[in-house]
Design a protein around this motif. Structure first.
Motif, PDB file in Angstrom:
ATOM      1  N   CYS A   1       0.827  -1.217   0.000  1.00 42.64           N
ATOM      2  CA  CYS A   1       0.000   0.000   0.000  1.00 42.64           C
ATOM      3  C   CYS A   1       0.855   1.259   0.000  1.00 42.64           C
ATOM      4  N   GLY A   2       2.080   1.153   0.557  1.00 44.08           N
ATOM      5  CA  GLY A   2       3.004   2.286   0.492  1.00 44.08           C
ATOM      6  C   GLY A   2       2.815   3.319   1.578  1.00 44.08           C
ATOM      7  N   LEU A   3       1.931   3.055   2.536  1.00 45.77           N
ATOM      8  CA  LEU A   3       1.653   4.014   3.602  1.00 45.77           C
ATOM      9  C   LEU A   3       2.915   4.303   4.417  1.00 45.77           C
ATOM     10  N   CYS A   4       3.667   3.226   4.665  1.00 43.15           N
ATOM     11  CA  CYS A   4       4.880   3.362   5.473  1.00 43.15           C
ATOM     12  C   CYS A   4       5.850   4.353   4.855  1.00 43.15           C
ATOM     13  N   GLN A   5       5.970   4.289   3.525  1.00 42.71           N
ATOM     14  CA  GLN A   5       6.904   5.168   2.816  1.00 42.71           C
ATOM     15  C   GLN A   5       6.567   6.633   3.047  1.00 42.71           C
ATOM     16  N   THR A   6       5.268   6.941   3.039  1.00 43.05           N
ATOM     17  CA  THR A   6       4.861   8.339   3.125  1.00 43.05           C
ATOM     18  C   THR A   6       5.105   8.913   4.507  1.00 43.05           C
ATOM     19  N   LYS A   7       5.104   8.047   5.531  1.00 43.72           N
ATOM     20  CA  LYS A   7       5.223   8.558   6.894  1.00 43.72           C
ATOM     21  C   LYS A   7       6.652   8.498   7.434  1.00 43.72           C
ATOM     22  N   CYS A   8       7.526   7.754   6.756  1.00 49.01           N
ATOM     23  CA  CYS A   8       8.894   7.593   7.269  1.00 49.01           C
ATOM     24  C   CYS A   8       9.581   8.951   7.352  1.00 49.01           C
ATOM     25  N   PRO A   9      10.118   9.325   8.525  1.00 44.21           N
ATOM     26  CA  PRO A   9      10.709  10.659   8.684  1.00 44.21           C
ATOM     27  C   PRO A   9      12.131  10.768   8.125  1.00 44.21           C
ATOM     28  N   THR A  10      12.792   9.639   7.884  1.00 39.35           N
ATOM     29  CA  THR A  10      14.193   9.682   7.436  1.00 39.35           C
ATOM     30  C   THR A  10      14.243   9.769   5.919  1.00 39.35           C
ATOM     31  N   LYS A  11      15.121  10.632   5.444  1.00 41.13           N
ATOM     32  CA  LYS A  11      15.279  10.732   3.990  1.00 41.13           C
ATOM     33  C   LYS A  11      16.756  10.580   3.639  1.00 41.13           C
ATOM     34  N   VAL A  12      17.021   9.659   2.742  1.00 40.26           N
ATOM     35  CA  VAL A  12      18.405   9.470   2.283  1.00 40.26           C
ATOM     36  C   VAL A  12      18.446   9.493   0.760  1.00 40.26           C
TER      37      VAL A  12
ATOM     38  N   ILE B   1      13.420  -2.142   4.397  1.00 43.07           N
ATOM     39  CA  ILE B   1      13.966  -1.079   5.245  1.00 43.07           C
ATOM     40  C   ILE B   1      15.478  -1.045   5.076  1.00 43.07           C
ATOM     41  N   ASP B   2      15.993   0.153   4.843  1.00 45.99           N
ATOM     42  CA  ASP B   2      17.433   0.351   4.752  1.00 45.99           C
ATOM     43  C   ASP B   2      17.984   0.397   6.183  1.00 45.99           C
ATOM     44  N   PRO B   3      18.693  -0.650   6.604  1.00 47.70           N
ATOM     45  CA  PRO B   3      19.097  -0.732   8.018  1.00 47.70           C
ATOM     46  C   PRO B   3      20.105   0.342   8.421  1.00 47.70           C
ATOM     47  N   ASN B   4      20.812   0.922   7.440  1.00 47.30           N
ATOM     48  CA  ASN B   4      21.783   1.961   7.775  1.00 47.30           C
ATOM     49  C   ASN B   4      21.114   3.310   8.013  1.00 47.30           C
ATOM     50  N   ALA B   5      19.871   3.474   7.513  1.00 45.15           N
ATOM     51  CA  ALA B   5      19.204   4.764   7.629  1.00 45.15           C
ATOM     52  C   ALA B   5      18.081   4.746   8.664  1.00 45.15           C
ATOM     53  N   CYS B   6      17.454   3.595   8.851  1.00 42.36           N
ATOM     54  CA  CYS B   6      16.265   3.525   9.707  1.00 42.36           C
ATOM     55  C   CYS B   6      16.590   3.907  11.146  1.00 42.36           C
ATOM     56  N   LEU B   7      15.794   4.825  11.694  1.00 42.85           N
ATOM     57  CA  LEU B   7      16.032   5.301  13.066  1.00 42.85           C
ATOM     58  C   LEU B   7      15.801   4.192  14.081  1.00 42.85           C
ATOM     59  N   LYS B   8      14.809   3.354  13.808  1.00 38.90           N
ATOM     60  CA  LYS B   8      14.494   2.278  14.747  1.00 38.90           C
ATOM     61  C   LYS B   8      15.665   1.298  14.834  1.00 38.90           C
ATOM     62  N   LEU B   9      16.235   0.983  13.666  1.00 39.26           N
ATOM     63  CA  LEU B   9      17.295  -0.025  13.633  1.00 39.26           C
ATOM     64  C   LEU B   9      18.645   0.548  14.067  1.00 39.26           C
ATOM     65  N   THR B  10      18.848   1.867  13.838  1.00 39.93           N
ATOM     66  CA  THR B  10      20.143   2.424  14.216  1.00 39.93           C
ATOM     67  C   THR B  10      20.115   2.973  15.645  1.00 39.93           C
ATOM     68  N   LYS B  11      19.009   3.644  16.024  1.00 40.11           N
ATOM     69  CA  LYS B  11      19.003   4.300  17.330  1.00 40.11           C
ATOM     70  C   LYS B  11      17.870   3.826  18.240  1.00 40.11           C
TER      71      LYS B  11
END
Lengths: 659, 283
Positions: A246-257, A285-295
């Motif tokens: 559905c792509g909902l997650c993409q629209t709400k993700c606060p990180t931009k790379v 999910i890009d593990p190097n950028a995702c806030l949940k996975l990194t921080k």
């Protein structure tokens, strides 16, 4: 007593012009065990073969020596011939009188003596030959395609249409490769996405095709017909079985790379579907950028996902599958011009871009929705310089080879700029214009008619002056320096093999050429085969090429794969190693030395003096053994021998020569 | 080592030997005992507590102990070995070659300080690398910088000179196989040289067959040699046998990187494994 027949071939004049073949045959008659010897113009021809067959009947021969060309050429021919006689096909030795004698010598007398020696060795060896019998092994009727670009997709579709199961392994989150990034394709100017995305969808919808995106080949073992491949699925952190895309997650993700797909010219979220038409259209999910996975913060996508497909604890998964054949279609990457050409600014000037970046710029689904604008200030460029052969045909700084597609796509870029931007001017610096393809020369002609100015010469320097990029080069046709004030510079950078190709090549046991392209078996007669049987290649992993060539090669590789998979079983060579387990010490060095993992240690009952003990000894898997002889050399006890190449036979050959 | 610590070590060896035998799991302890010569010891199997008191530790304990474990490849009970650094590498060698099982061994390691044996000057591992119990304080590992010096000098000779040298050596050889019998890397159940095959290794003690034997031996043990020097020590004709394996080791070190044999049970000798990235400069 052996009854050996010796047949000396003239090979037209190939052998006979340097070697006195009649004398060799005469000498062979005196050799121990030889019952009959003769010479003939072409042993491999039908009358030649008939002659051998007749001689077998008449002289009751039980083994054959043929003095002819390399065994790589006709050993199989003669083995096939022997199948219809009373002689076992493996009671045959070939003395190579052409490549190893006639072709490399000029002195007739000495060459004749050498030919006699070679025949003498083969006669000594054949005396120790034993009848061998082939066995049949089943073929796994599934193919693996490594790489999901247009080459991989086309090969997979063709194999699948033949009725065989295919698995595509693609390292990116979506199949499509480079072709789907392009805007229009030369020379027909049809939209690249419009012709490649239907193929992507076909591949994903085909009942015989399994897509394994975001996966890599971890290890490969086995051999033609029976490869065992372990596939590593990288952590997606999204359960694709649940995800609806559905792509909902993409629209709400606060990180931009930086977006890889848009060649760094736009941003993407940390949870992303690489592009709109991606197949599968599901995010990772890009593990190097995702806030949940990194921080361990954020976690918005998990909260917002309506079906709970997000899994931050996802782990790398490994699956092991069997395949009968493998197609390598790992594609290309553009060479990094920034390190090669500091005089072009090393990437300091945002308005110096690569051809692939321009493709995204001019693409309606790209970051600018198809408007050609300068990345620095968003203004429309009027003066555009295209520099060709950046890294190609430049032995000092880049690659020696020509990247083949650049002349045409540069002409296409010029055409698109002149078409889309009124009153624009395009200058193309070139070394040569190479347009060997259907409709290519006409396209180039039209581009020149459109007004593109071709300047023959290399660019020596690019630097910024105010808003303008100053491009300094030379017009070698008039022998004068040229300076162009440009708004945008497009570099036609060299293609090079994908960055991880070494790894793939190593795992598959195939080879690369000096430029890191995957090596084909023969440049003319085996263009899609590799040296390892059962492994094929197609597309730009083999060398730079454009889309028509890539697709043609992909279909060719698919035909080769289908040629293997259409059989239920195949013959194995009986020339494999065997272990004399009474002598084996069980040291296991044959196990570590075997490149095919064909030897294992097993426990067998044995005796030590008057005691019954359990001994550890080596055992050969007859299906896996390729008869390379590594174990033979590694075995100190000498208890491993190669059927058809036993230690004793080789010693006899040496003795025949030296004693 | 002072007299005191030497005596103390000997005492500890006897204690540990007795302890091992008392456990009931160990059949015998292999070490050294005195002979009628002051400057000689001989290998000794202590099977009782009394016999343990005959074990000695002095500068003349030069025989290797490890290879005795091969005398019984399928033992019912454990064998205890008194190990110096070189003996421990021999044990590793035979464990890696799958000729011994670790559970059939009880290893009494002793930190060695060199014996009356020229090879000991070149020793890089005085502390045993594998043991169940260790006697003495672990010594620092030493680097012997001259390891390949003799080989480098020998390589400067012309091929003809080298051939002449070895031909003369193998004219002396009496083909007795003592080097093979003492070598911990020569651990096949049936040596190729003992097999009867036409055209195979000749049994005569002439230059030709001796050279074939010497060459084959060097290649068979070359990449697995632990540099204990037993081959040279036992050679009754004083052939410089170690020079062959050292040459192999020198080439291996140059082609495949730093390597010493028998440092661990897991190592893969350079010529005993298949790697796609193996160097092929010699081809």
């Amino acid at each position: 007593m052996a009854r050996i027949g010796v047949f000396i071939c003239h090979c037209g004049t190939n052998i006979a012009s340097v070697v006195d073949v009649a004398k060799v045959a005469e000498a062979a008659k005196q050799m121990s065990g030889v019952a009959y010897a003769t010479d003939y113009k072409y042993m491999c021809s039908e009358p030649g073969q008939a002659m051998i067959k007749a001689a077998i009947e008449e002289h009751h021969l039980d083994r054959i020596v043929i003095g002819s060309c390399s065994p790589r050429m006709h050993e199989l021919t003669f083995r096939k011939m022997l199948k219809s006689t009373s002689v076992n096909p493996y009671m045959l030795e070939i003395a190579n009188l052409r490549e190893q004698c006639a072709w490399v010598h000029t002195d007739r007398e000495k060459a004749t003596q050498k030919a006699i020696n070679l025949v003498q060795m083969s006669v000594a060896k054949v005396a120790g030959n034993k009848p061998l019998h082939t066995s049949m092994i089943p073929i796994t009727k599934r193919a693996l395609v490594i790489g999901g670009g247009i080459a991989g997709i086309q090969a997979a579709l063709d194999i699948a249409d033949c009725g065989f199961e295919v698995t595509i392994v693609e390292k990116e989150p979506s199949i499509g490769g480079h072709m789907v990034m392009l805007d229009k394709t030369f020379p027909t100017m049809d939209c690249s996405a419009c012709i490649s995305t239907p193929k992507m969808v076909d591949a994903s919808a085909h009942p015989n095709i399994t897509l394994k995106t975001y996966c890599e080949v971890e290890s490969v073992s086995g051999y033609i017909g029976n490869f065992e491949v372990t596939i590593k699925e990288k952590t997606k952190y999204v359960n694709h079985d649940l995800c609806t895309g559905c792509g909902l997650c993409q629209t709400k993700c606060p990180t931009k790379v930086t977006s890889e797909f848009n060649q760094g010219m736009s941003k993407r979220p940390a949870i992303y579907i690489p592009f709109a038409q991606a197949v599968p259209s599901k995010p990772v999910i890009d593990p190097n950028a995702c806030l949940k996975l990194t921080k361990d913060k954020c976690g918005i996508c998990e909260k917002i996902c309506p079906i709970g497909a997000i899994n931050y604890k996802d782990e790398v998964k490994y699956t092991t599958e069997q395949f009968g054949a493998i197609v390598v279609a790992t594609g290309y990457e553009l060479a990094d011009w920034k390190t090669m050409y500091p005089e072009y600014g090393s990437g300091r000037y945002p308005d110096v871009i690569t051809g692939l970046q321009f493709e995204r710029l001019v693409n309606a689904s790209g970051p600018t929705e198809g408007h050609i604008i300068r990345p620095s200030d968003g203004k429309e460029p009027k003066d555009v310089v295209i520099v060709k052969c950046v890294g190609s045909r430049d032995p000092k700084k880049g690659k020696t080879y020509c990247s083949r597609a650049c002349c045409m796509y540069s002409a296409k870029h010029a055409h698109q700029i002149l078409d889309k931007i009124p009153n624009s001017r395009v200058y193309i610096f070139y070394m040569d214009v190479r347009t060997p393809g259907k409709g290519y020369e006409e396209f180039y002609d039209n581009t020149r008619k459109d007004g593109a100015q071709y300047i023959r010469g290399r660019v020596s320097k690019i630097y910024q002056e105010g808003e303008k990029l100053i491009v300094k080069g030379e017009d070698s046709l008039i022998g004068r320096p040229v300076t162009v004030e440009a708004d945008l510079v497009i570099l036609a950078t060299a293609m090079e093999a994908a960055p991880n190709v070494e790894e793939v090549v190593k795992k598959l046991g195939i080879s690369m050429d000096k430029d890191r392209w995957v090596q084909e078996a023969h440049p003319k007669l085996g263009p899609v085969e590799t040296q390892t049987s059962g492994i094929f290649l197609c597309g730009t992993c083999q060398g730079p090429k454009d889309i028509p060539d890539t697709v043609a090669q992909a279909s060719a590789a698919a035909a080769k794969v289908a040629g293997i998979l259409c059989h239920d079983e195949m013959e194995t060579s009986p020339m494999i190693s065997f272990v004399d387990q009474t002598k084996c010490s069980g040291c296991g060095f044959c196990v570590t030395t075997c490149p095919y993992k064909a030897i294992s240690l097993v426990e067998v009952p044995g005796r030590d003096g008057n005691r019954k003990v359990t001994k550890t000894v080596a055992q050969v898997n007859e299906g896996l053994c390729q008869g390379c002889g590594c174990c033979n050399a590694a075995c100190r006890t000498g208890c491993i021998d190669l059927k058809g190449f036993t230690n004793d036979q080789i010693l006899k050959e040496v003795d025949a020569l030296c004693l | 080592m002072t007299e005191l610590t030497q005596a103390r070590t000997e005492e500890r060896i006897r204690e540990e030997a007795k302890k091992a035998l008392a456990s009931g799991e160990v059949r015998a302890v292999v070490g050294w005992c005195a002979t009628r010569f002051d400057d000689r010891t001989r290998p000794f199997f202590a099977e009782t507590a009394e016999e343990c008191d005959l074990l000695v530790w002095n500068p003349y304990c030069i025989n290797g102990t490890a290879k005795f474990a091969l005398d019984d490849r399928y033992p019912d009970q454990k064998l205890a070995l008194i190990l110096r650094g070189c003996d421990s590498r021999a044990v590793n060698r035979m464990l890696r070659d799958k000729q011994l099982k670790r559970e059939n061994l009880y290893l009494i390691g002793v930190v060695c300080d060199g014996k009356e044996n020229p090879i000991c000057e070149e020793c890089q591992h005085k502390t045993p690398l594998v043991y169940d119990v260790l006697i003495g304080e672990p010594a620092k590992e030493q680097i012997y910088p001259e390891r390949f010096r003799k080989i480098e000098e020998f390589e400067k000779l012309s091929p003809d000179e080298r051939y002449a040298y070895w031909a003369a050596q193998y004219d002396k050889c009496i083909h007795c196989y003592a080097c093979r019998n003492a070598c911990p890397a020569c651990n096949c159940i049936e040596c190729y040289a003992d097999q009867y095959r036409v055209g195979w290794q000749g049994k005569a003690a002439d230059r030709e067959q001796n050279q074939i034997y010497g060459l084959t031996r060097a290649f068979h043990v070359g990449d697995r040699c632990i540099e204990c020097g037993e081959c040279e020590r036992v050679c009754p004709m004083h052939l410089p046998i170690m020079r062959q394996t050292r040459k192999m080791l020198k080439d291996i070190n140059e082609l495949f990187g730093s390597y010493e044999g028998g440092l661990s049970e897991e190592e893969t000798p350079a010529l005993g494994g298949f790697r796609l990235d193996d160097p092929d400069e010699f081809m």
